[in-house]
Each structure stands twice: as C-alpha cells, then as structure tokens.
Design an enzyme around this catalytic site. Sequence first.
Site, mmCIF file in Angstrom:
data_model
loop_
_atom_site.group_PDB
_atom_site.id
_atom_site.type_symbol
_atom_site.label_atom_id
_atom_site.label_comp_id
_atom_site.label_asym_id
_atom_site.label_seq_id
_atom_site.Cartn_x
_atom_site.Cartn_y
_atom_site.Cartn_z
ATOM 1 N N SER A 128 47.621 -10.672 25.385
ATOM 2 C CA SER A 128 46.529 -10.399 26.317
ATOM 3 C C SER A 128 45.236 -10.135 25.547
ATOM 4 O O SER A 128 44.760 -11.002 24.820
ATOM 5 C CB SER A 128 46.902 -9.222 27.225
ATOM 6 O OG SER A 128 45.958 -9.067 28.259
ATOM 7 N N GLU A 223 47.714 -18.544 28.295
ATOM 8 C CA GLU A 223 48.291 -17.772 29.394
ATOM 9 C C GLU A 223 47.167 -17.012 30.084
ATOM 10 O O GLU A 223 46.095 -16.828 29.521
ATOM 11 C CB GLU A 223 49.377 -16.814 28.878
ATOM 12 C CG GLU A 223 48.895 -15.752 27.908
ATOM 13 C CD GLU A 223 48.346 -14.489 28.570
ATOM 14 O OE1 GLU A 223 48.656 -14.241 29.753
ATOM 15 O OE2 GLU A 223 47.591 -13.764 27.901
ATOM 16 N N HIS A 292 52.005 -12.482 30.843
ATOM 17 C CA HIS A 292 52.029 -11.193 31.537
ATOM 18 C C HIS A 292 53.231 -11.013 32.457
ATOM 19 O O HIS A 292 53.169 -10.230 33.419
ATOM 20 C CB HIS A 292 50.733 -11.020 32.329
ATOM 21 C CG HIS A 292 49.547 -10.679 31.482
ATOM 22 N ND1 HIS A 292 48.889 -11.628 30.735
ATOM 23 C CD2 HIS A 292 48.908 -9.506 31.248
ATOM 24 C CE1 HIS A 292 47.872 -11.054 30.092
ATOM 25 N NE2 HIS A 292 47.866 -9.769 30.387
#
Length: 319
Positions: A128, A223, A292
Amino acid sequence: MIKVLFFYFYESITILKLITPPYLTKGDKVAIVAPAGILKNREEVVQSAIDLLENWGLTIVLGEAVFNQGNHFAGTDEERMVDFQKALDDPSIKMIWCARGGYGSVRIIDRLDFTIFKQHPKWIVGYSDITVFHNHVHNLGVETLHGIMCTSMQDAYTVIEESIISFKKAIFGERLEYTVKPSLYNREGKVSGQLVGGNLAILTSVLGSKSQLNTNGKILFIEEIGEYEYAIDRMLYSLQRAGYFDQLKGIIVGDISKVKENSTTWGQTIEELFLNILPKHIPIVFNFPAGHEPDNRALLMGREVGLLVERGQAFIKFT
C-alpha cells in the site's frame, strides 16, 4: 515439464541486477516501524505480529514512535523519520517491517539518508503506502518485499495462512512461485523481467520525483483499494502519459478492492477498463492475490520473475 522449463526460454534483457539483502536466520533482529498512518488501538494486533516472528526465532525491536499519534499519522514526521532512520542505520537490524500503511511515507522519504543502508542492505517489507519505499529503494538498486504488515494479523490465521506462508518463505530465502486462477480477461504470453510497481495511487503520486520508476523491460504489478472507476482510469492514463507502459514486458494486476460506485454508470468492468489503456501486445494476468485483501502473497520487488499466461491459467516464478 513444460511449465517448469518455460522460464529458461525468455529473451535476454540488459537490466542491472539488483542487490538481494541477506535472508533472515534465527536470532536475527527485525525492526517494526510505522512510517505512515496511526495505529490507534492496534497494540494487540501488533503484539500478534511480534509473536509470529518470535515463534520463527527472530528478535523484535519496536520503534519508539509506533504507537504515537500526530493527527492522522503515527507520530510527527520527525518521530516517524527518526524511527525509520535508526532502523536503516543499525547494522544488527536485518529487516524493517512496516506496521501499517495508510498515508504518510512520502512525507519522510526525502528526509531519510540511505548511505549506510546501501552499504549494508536489509529487507524493507510492506504494501500500500509502502509502495513509496519499494519504488525509491528500487532506484537505489536494492530489492524489497511487497507483503503483509503487522496490521494484517487482525484477520484470523485461517484466512491469512497463505499470506503468512509466502511471507515466511520470502524472508528466509525459499523460492516463490505461484499458479494464478484463470480470468477470461487475461492476455496470453510468456516473458521475464524485474518486477516493479505496487499501489496505483502511490505510483501516480510519485511521478516526476526521485521515486518514479523506470519500467522499461520490466513487469509491472498494480493493486488498489477504495477508488472510483473514473479515478482508476485517470491514474492509469497518468502512468500511460508518463511512459510507464511504453516498453513494459508484462503486467500483473492484483486486487482492485472495494471499488466505489459513481452516480453515473461507468459502463465497463474493471478488467475492461485496464485493457482499454494497457498495451495490447504484452501478457497481462488478472486476479493475482496481492493487495488489500487477506490473501496477500509475498512479491520480491526488483527480482527477476518469469510470467507465463495461458488460456487455462497463469504461472509466476521468481528466480
């Protein structure tokens, strides 16, 4: 046999091989730091992460600011930077494990001195917002690990078991290889190249900085979570205009989670949105379990990886 051998038949590429930090062994020290978001009421979860590594024979050094609060962040920029710098400079620390992502790494990345780190590389682990570090350290010539963070331990072990298994394999030096469930949207092909990338919003946010990637001849992983489809479209076009896709070898699309619904219908699936922008001539695999979601498999960023996308399934193997 074909699946095993295909990785050895790729065209050669002339990209500088990155430094692999030493793999961990029992007794090694791991620093847990929080370079970004606040860890409010997360003491129990972090303790579960500590217990996990201690059960593997590792010793934990907890950053002084991990549970601090500086408004949105885990302490002030200065506190978070100091914790990370100490971990970078301490020769006894063999891995830096980020407690969580959120937002905030970009606020400290340019204040960090990587001089000692480059002389004595160590693993930096997270996903992330930690994409800032993956990209920046890639440009320094060192591999990093895209994988679970301490907050991943909030999920039941049965849910994150595969994530933990791949994480352990990665940090102790076992070879990683994955078979990916098929998608009708996949584009077939076989390539090899260094794996780069991470969170789409972060990739876009570092354009024009020292942390921007050179993706030529590489395989890009993407992502994302919690974005509108138009925002995903906009970010992909930003990368396209910056030349990210011009000389790519292949693309691995991980979890695109919790996509928000706009008041007007977008009219395409997420896969169609990607395919509308990404190059038509390179292999693309969707549904790789990283991002995630609880199933968040470890990825060695900067490592040479073989990608084979067939009609029925896809295979990813790290060298």
